[in-house]
Design a protein around this motif. Structure first.
Motif, PDB file in Angstrom:
ATOM      1  N   LEU A   1      34.665  74.130  22.339  1.00  0.00           N
ATOM      2  CA  LEU A   1      34.867  74.591  23.707  1.00  0.00           C
ATOM      3  C   LEU A   1      34.121  75.897  23.950  1.00  0.00           C
ATOM      4  CD1 LEU A   1      38.710  73.906  23.934  1.00  0.00           C
ATOM      5  CD2 LEU A   1      36.834  72.420  24.667  1.00  0.00           C
ATOM      6  N   MET A   2      33.211  75.871  24.918  1.00  0.00           N
ATOM      7  CA  MET A   2      32.443  77.053  25.321  1.00  0.00           C
ATOM      8  C   MET A   2      32.648  77.276  26.814  1.00  0.00           C
ATOM      9  SD  MET A   2      30.717  78.324  22.676  1.00  0.00           S
ATOM     10  CE  MET A   2      29.475  79.297  23.524  1.00  0.00           C
ATOM     11  N   LEU A   3      33.115  78.467  27.185  1.00  0.00           N
ATOM     12  CA  LEU A   3      33.360  78.791  28.584  1.00  0.00           C
ATOM     13  C   LEU A   3      32.763  80.150  28.911  1.00  0.00           C
ATOM     14  CD1 LEU A   3      37.105  77.690  28.903  1.00  0.00           C
ATOM     15  CD2 LEU A   3      35.105  76.433  29.686  1.00  0.00           C
ATOM     16  N   ASP A   4      32.344  80.294  30.159  1.00  0.00           N
ATOM     17  CA  ASP A   4      31.826  81.598  30.597  1.00  0.00           C
ATOM     18  C   ASP A   4      32.425  82.003  31.944  1.00  0.00           C
ATOM     19  OD1 ASP A   4      30.592  79.791  32.241  1.00  0.00           O
ATOM     20  OD2 ASP A   4      28.545  80.471  31.860  1.00  0.00           O
TER      21      ASP A   4
ATOM     22  N   LYS B   1      37.682  88.120  19.416  1.00  0.00           N
ATOM     23  CA  LYS B   1      38.580  88.860  20.293  1.00  0.00           C
ATOM     24  C   LYS B   1      39.799  88.023  20.646  1.00  0.00           C
ATOM     25  CE  LYS B   1      34.771  91.373  22.530  1.00  0.00           C
ATOM     26  NZ  LYS B   1      34.141  91.684  23.843  1.00  0.00           N
ATOM     27  N   LYS B   2      40.871  88.728  21.024  1.00  0.00           N
ATOM     28  CA  LYS B   2      42.069  88.076  21.540  1.00  0.00           C
ATOM     29  C   LYS B   2      42.151  88.350  23.037  1.00  0.00           C
ATOM     30  CE  LYS B   2      44.707  88.531  17.220  1.00  0.00           C
ATOM     31  NZ  LYS B   2      45.927  89.092  16.587  1.00  0.00           N
ATOM     32  N   LEU B   3      42.260  87.294  23.822  1.00  0.00           N
ATOM     33  CA  LEU B   3      42.312  87.422  25.273  1.00  0.00           C
ATOM     34  C   LEU B   3      43.606  86.811  25.785  1.00  0.00           C
ATOM     35  CD1 LEU B   3      38.666  86.254  26.150  1.00  0.00           C
ATOM     36  CD2 LEU B   3      39.459  88.581  25.672  1.00  0.00           C
TER      37      LEU B   3
ATOM     38  N   SER C   1      55.055  87.684  32.197  1.00  0.00           N
ATOM     39  CA  SER C   1      53.930  86.797  31.890  1.00  0.00           C
ATOM     40  C   SER C   1      54.190  86.094  30.563  1.00  0.00           C
ATOM     41  CB  SER C   1      52.608  87.573  31.832  1.00  0.00           C
ATOM     42  OG  SER C   1      52.730  88.714  31.012  1.00  0.00           O
ATOM     43  N   LEU C   2      53.613  84.921  30.416  1.00  0.00           N
ATOM     44  CA  LEU C   2      53.794  84.106  29.217  1.00  0.00           C
ATOM     45  C   LEU C   2      53.160  84.784  28.004  1.00  0.00           C
ATOM     46  CD1 LEU C   2      54.469  81.296  27.904  1.00  0.00           C
ATOM     47  CD2 LEU C   2      52.170  80.604  28.579  1.00  0.00           C
ATOM     48  N   SER C   3      53.886  84.756  26.897  1.00  0.00           N
ATOM     49  CA  SER C   3      53.322  85.260  25.635  1.00  0.00           C
ATOM     50  C   SER C   3      52.370  84.195  25.083  1.00  0.00           C
ATOM     51  CB  SER C   3      54.445  85.548  24.636  1.00  0.00           C
ATOM     52  OG  SER C   3      55.239  86.609  25.073  1.00  0.00           O
ATOM     53  N   GLY C   4      51.123  84.295  25.500  1.00  0.00           N
ATOM     54  CA  GLY C   4      50.125  83.316  25.076  1.00  0.00           C
ATOM     55  C   GLY C   4      48.725  83.892  25.203  1.00  0.00           C
ATOM     56  N   TYR C   5      47.884  83.571  24.244  1.00  0.00           N
ATOM     57  CA  TYR C   5      46.520  84.098  24.276  1.00  0.00           C
ATOM     58  C   TYR C   5      45.585  83.148  23.523  1.00  0.00           C
ATOM     59  CZ  TYR C   5      47.494  85.700  19.451  1.00  0.00           C
ATOM     60  OH  TYR C   5      47.812  85.761  18.109  1.00  0.00           O
ATOM     61  N   VAL C   6      44.293  83.404  23.664  1.00  0.00           N
ATOM     62  CA  VAL C   6      43.297  82.659  22.907  1.00  0.00           C
ATOM     63  C   VAL C   6      42.482  83.637  22.064  1.00  0.00           C
ATOM     64  CG1 VAL C   6      43.071  80.735  24.521  1.00  0.00           C
ATOM     65  CG2 VAL C   6      41.659  82.781  24.843  1.00  0.00           C
ATOM     66  N   GLU C   7      41.990  83.152  20.935  1.00  0.00           N
ATOM     67  CA  GLU C   7      41.020  83.894  20.170  1.00  0.00           C
ATOM     68  C   GLU C   7      39.655  83.284  20.447  1.00  0.00           C
ATOM     69  OE1 GLU C   7      41.866  85.662  16.207  1.00  0.00           O
ATOM     70  OE2 GLU C   7      43.495  84.185  16.180  1.00  0.00           O
TER      71      GLU C   7
ATOM     72  N   PRO D   1      29.873  84.481  27.792  1.00  0.00           N
ATOM     73  CA  PRO D   1      29.959  83.210  27.060  1.00  0.00           C
ATOM     74  C   PRO D   1      30.944  83.338  25.903  1.00  0.00           C
ATOM     75  CG  PRO D   1      27.677  83.764  27.536  1.00  0.00           C
ATOM     76  CD  PRO D   1      28.480  84.970  27.897  1.00  0.00           C
ATOM     77  N   SER D   2      31.920  82.439  25.860  1.00  0.00           N
ATOM     78  CA  SER D   2      33.011  82.548  24.891  1.00  0.00           C
ATOM     79  C   SER D   2      33.239  81.223  24.180  1.00  0.00           C
ATOM     80  CB  SER D   2      34.304  82.974  25.600  1.00  0.00           C
ATOM     81  OG  SER D   2      34.105  84.166  26.344  1.00  0.00           O
ATOM     82  N   GLU D   3      33.235  81.270  22.860  1.00  0.00           N
ATOM     83  CA  GLU D   3      33.564  80.093  22.070  1.00  0.00           C
ATOM     84  C   GLU D   3      35.041  80.178  21.696  1.00  0.00           C
ATOM     85  OE1 GLU D   3      32.603  78.062  17.718  1.00  0.00           O
ATOM     86  OE2 GLU D   3      31.374  79.745  18.440  1.00  0.00           O
ATOM     87  N   LEU D   4      35.830  79.196  22.143  1.00  0.00           N
ATOM     88  CA  LEU D   4      37.266  79.223  21.909  1.00  0.00           C
ATOM     89  C   LEU D   4      37.575  78.793  20.478  1.00  0.00           C
ATOM     90  CD1 LEU D   4      37.066  79.363  24.992  1.00  0.00           C
ATOM     91  CD2 LEU D   4      39.129  77.977  25.115  1.00  0.00           C
TER      92      LEU D   4
END
Length: 274
Positions: free
Chosen positions: A215-218, A118-120, A265-271, A154-157
């Protein structure tokens, strides 16, 4: 005669207190005494700061009104170091040694269901760009951040993406920071890993591979992109893309205060894998 001498001493002390203080030195590791590059140095919350260069050296001019404040040194993976400015002698170069930080890894539960990529964040961009905030210190950073909502999943970056533009530079040095949400603003660092990369500054989207950092974040977090200007570089040489709507977060100095702006807002995201 006695009173005249006291009066002269009084006015001399006023003159000294009214002068800017030029501090310079080098930041090293306490173990091995190796130079530490890109250390954030500043007075917390006062927008007075700088960073060390690739050799760990720095120069900081402290305004006279901050002569009684505390200078802080912050580096990823190392314990913060604090010094009262009034106890620092500008007459000789400083040598600051930082102790490594013992990092405890947080366990993140990975569910057994099939993961989706996903793109967040903000994946779009309108014809709107931000330049760097004005700053008196040429060596200092500027930084923008986006709030990334993972909604307790739980999200793996996998990667981070930003839109950069420059008419003067082919590339520039940036650091990716992940911050905990604190009272609606970026707080302490969530990850003690130095993610520094030289990115193309020709207009377009740039990507930073995050997989080597595991990197793993929840929890929701702020994704920050910190510009580390080269010595003598024009701090207005790099701009970042933005999109109308939402809220922007930025700061213009090392360890400085975060400002917010409603309407862009900043044009920036994570997959991520979720």
């Amino acid at each position: 005669m006695k009173y005249s001498a006291l009066l002269l001493l009084f006015f001399l002390s006023i003159g000294v207190c009214g002068q800017a203080i030029k501090l310079e030195g080098q930041v090293l590791t306490a173990q091995g005494q190796k130079a530490l590059p890109y250390v954030n140095i500043g007075i917390r919350g006062k927008n007075v700061g700088t960073t060390t260069n690739a050799q760990g050296r720095f120069i900081l001019v402290v305004p006279p009104e901050n002569a009684l404040d505390t200078l802080s040194f912050s580096a990823i993976g190392y314990q913060a170091h604090h010094m009262a400015i009034k106890q620092i002698s500008p007459a000789k170069p400083m040598q600051v040694k930082l102790q490594e930080k013992a990092v405890s890894l947080k366990e993140v539960l990975v569910r057994s269901h099939k993961l989706k990529r996903k793109k967040l964040g903000v994946t779009g961009r309108l014809p709107l760009v931000w330049g760097s905030p004005e700053n008196i210190e040429n060596r200092d950073i500027y930084e923008f951040a986006n709030l990334i909502r993972v909604k307790a999943k739980p999200s793996e970056l996998v990667s981070a993406h930003f839109y950069l533009a420059s008419t003067k530079l082919d590339s520039a040095l940036f650091r990716i920071n992940l911050y905990r949400v604190s009272d609606g603003l970026p707080g302490e660092r969530l990850v003690e890993k130095s993610i520094v990369d030289r990115l193309s500054a020709k207009a377009g989207w740039v990507s930073i591979d995050l997989q080597p950092y595991a990197l793993m974040l929840d929890e929701d977090f702020f994704l920050g992109i910190e510009y580390l200007p080269a010595e003598g570089a024009d701090r207005l040489a790099v701009s970042l893309g933005a999109k109308l709507g939402g809220k922007a977060y930025s700061r213009k100095s090392s360890l400085g205060t975060w400002d917010t702006f409603n309407g862009a807002s900043l044009s920036g995201y994570v997959e991520v894998w979720q």
